[in-house]
Motif scaffolding. Structure first.
Motif, short mmCIF file in Angstrom:
data_model
loop_
_atom_site.label_atom_id
_atom_site.label_comp_id
_atom_site.label_asym_id
_atom_site.label_seq_id
_atom_site.Cartn_x
_atom_site.Cartn_y
_atom_site.Cartn_z
N VAL A 103 -2.98 1.79 -22.37
CA VAL A 103 -2.78 2.69 -23.52
C VAL A 103 -1.78 2.07 -24.49
O VAL A 103 -1.99 2.06 -25.72
CB VAL A 103 -2.31 4.08 -23.05
N ALA A 104 -0.68 1.51 -23.98
CA ALA A 104 0.33 0.90 -24.85
C ALA A 104 -0.25 -0.31 -25.57
O ALA A 104 0.01 -0.52 -26.78
CB ALA A 104 1.56 0.49 -24.03
N ALA A 105 -1.05 -1.11 -24.85
CA ALA A 105 -1.67 -2.28 -25.47
C ALA A 105 -2.64 -1.85 -26.55
O ALA A 105 -2.71 -2.45 -27.65
CB ALA A 105 -2.37 -3.13 -24.42
N ALA A 106 -3.41 -0.79 -26.31
CA ALA A 106 -4.38 -0.30 -27.30
C ALA A 106 -3.65 0.20 -28.54
O ALA A 106 -4.07 -0.05 -29.68
CB ALA A 106 -5.25 0.78 -26.70
N VAL A 107 -2.56 0.93 -28.36
CA VAL A 107 -1.78 1.44 -29.49
C VAL A 107 -1.20 0.28 -30.27
O VAL A 107 -1.20 0.28 -31.52
CB VAL A 107 -0.69 2.41 -29.00
N LEU A 108 -0.69 -0.72 -29.62
CA LEU A 108 -0.11 -1.88 -30.28
C LEU A 108 -1.17 -2.65 -31.07
O LEU A 108 -0.91 -3.05 -32.23
CB LEU A 108 0.55 -2.79 -29.22
N VAL A 109 -2.33 -2.85 -30.47
CA VAL A 109 -3.41 -3.55 -31.17
C VAL A 109 -3.86 -2.73 -32.40
O VAL A 109 -4.07 -3.29 -33.47
CB VAL A 109 -4.60 -3.82 -30.21
N TYR A 110 -3.98 -1.44 -32.25
CA TYR A 110 -4.38 -0.59 -33.36
C TYR A 110 -3.33 -0.61 -34.46
O TYR A 110 -3.68 -0.67 -35.65
CB TYR A 110 -4.62 0.83 -32.86
N ALA A 111 -2.03 -0.63 -34.05
CA ALA A 111 -0.97 -0.63 -35.05
C ALA A 111 -0.93 -1.97 -35.81
O ALA A 111 -0.65 -2.01 -37.01
CB ALA A 111 0.37 -0.37 -34.39
N LEU A 112 -1.23 -3.06 -35.14
CA LEU A 112 -1.20 -4.36 -35.77
C LEU A 112 -2.38 -4.54 -36.73
O LEU A 112 -2.30 -5.30 -37.69
CB LEU A 112 -1.18 -5.49 -34.74
N LYS A 113 -3.50 -3.92 -36.45
CA LYS A 113 -4.67 -4.04 -37.31
C LYS A 113 -4.46 -3.27 -38.61
O LYS A 113 -5.07 -3.60 -39.60
CB LYS A 113 -5.92 -3.50 -36.62
N MET A 114 -3.69 -2.37 -38.63
CA MET A 114 -3.50 -1.60 -39.84
C MET A 114 -2.54 -2.17 -40.75
O MET A 114 -1.91 -2.77 -41.26
CB MET A 114 -3.03 -0.20 -39.51
#
Length: 114
Positions: A103-114
């Motif tokens: 979950v933390a990795a997914a949030v981090l990846v999503y935050a970096l894409k934006m």
């Protein structure tokens, strides 16, 4: 030289004029045989007592050992249950940790894409 009174140079001499009675010898032999039988009986009783004591000791040891074995089996069963519970908790922790990591990795990846 022995005088008429039975004295020899100032010492008293015993002279048996009567023959020995056989009943005295027979009594002594019977008493000896009885003592031997009693000694044999005493030894047999001691051996029987030693065997009985050994059996009682063996029974007591087996009774104590039996109780200890039952106790050890109960302790072993409790340990198995605790190990199983610990394994389950550890697995839950690992699964939760991986889930949290994902979950933390997914949030981090999503935050970096934006």
């Amino acid at each position: 030289m022995i005088t008429q009174e039975g004295e020899a140079y100032g010492f008293v001499v015993w002279i048996d004029k009567e023959r020995q009675c056989l009943w005295q010898k027979r009594s002594l032999l019977e008493a000896r045989d009885k003592m031997r039988r009693q000694t044999h009986d005493i030894n047999a009783l001691r051996e029987a007592l030693d065997k009985a004591n050994a059996q009682v000791t063996a029974l007591e040891v087996s009774r104590i050992t039996g109780r200890r074995i039952e106790f050890l089996k109960a302790v072993e069963e409790l340990l198995k249950q605790n190990v199983n519970d610990s394994d389950k908790k550890f697995r839950r922790f690992v699964v939760s940790s991986w889930g949290g990591f994902l979950v933390a990795a997914a949030v981090l990846v999503y935050a970096l894409k934006m």
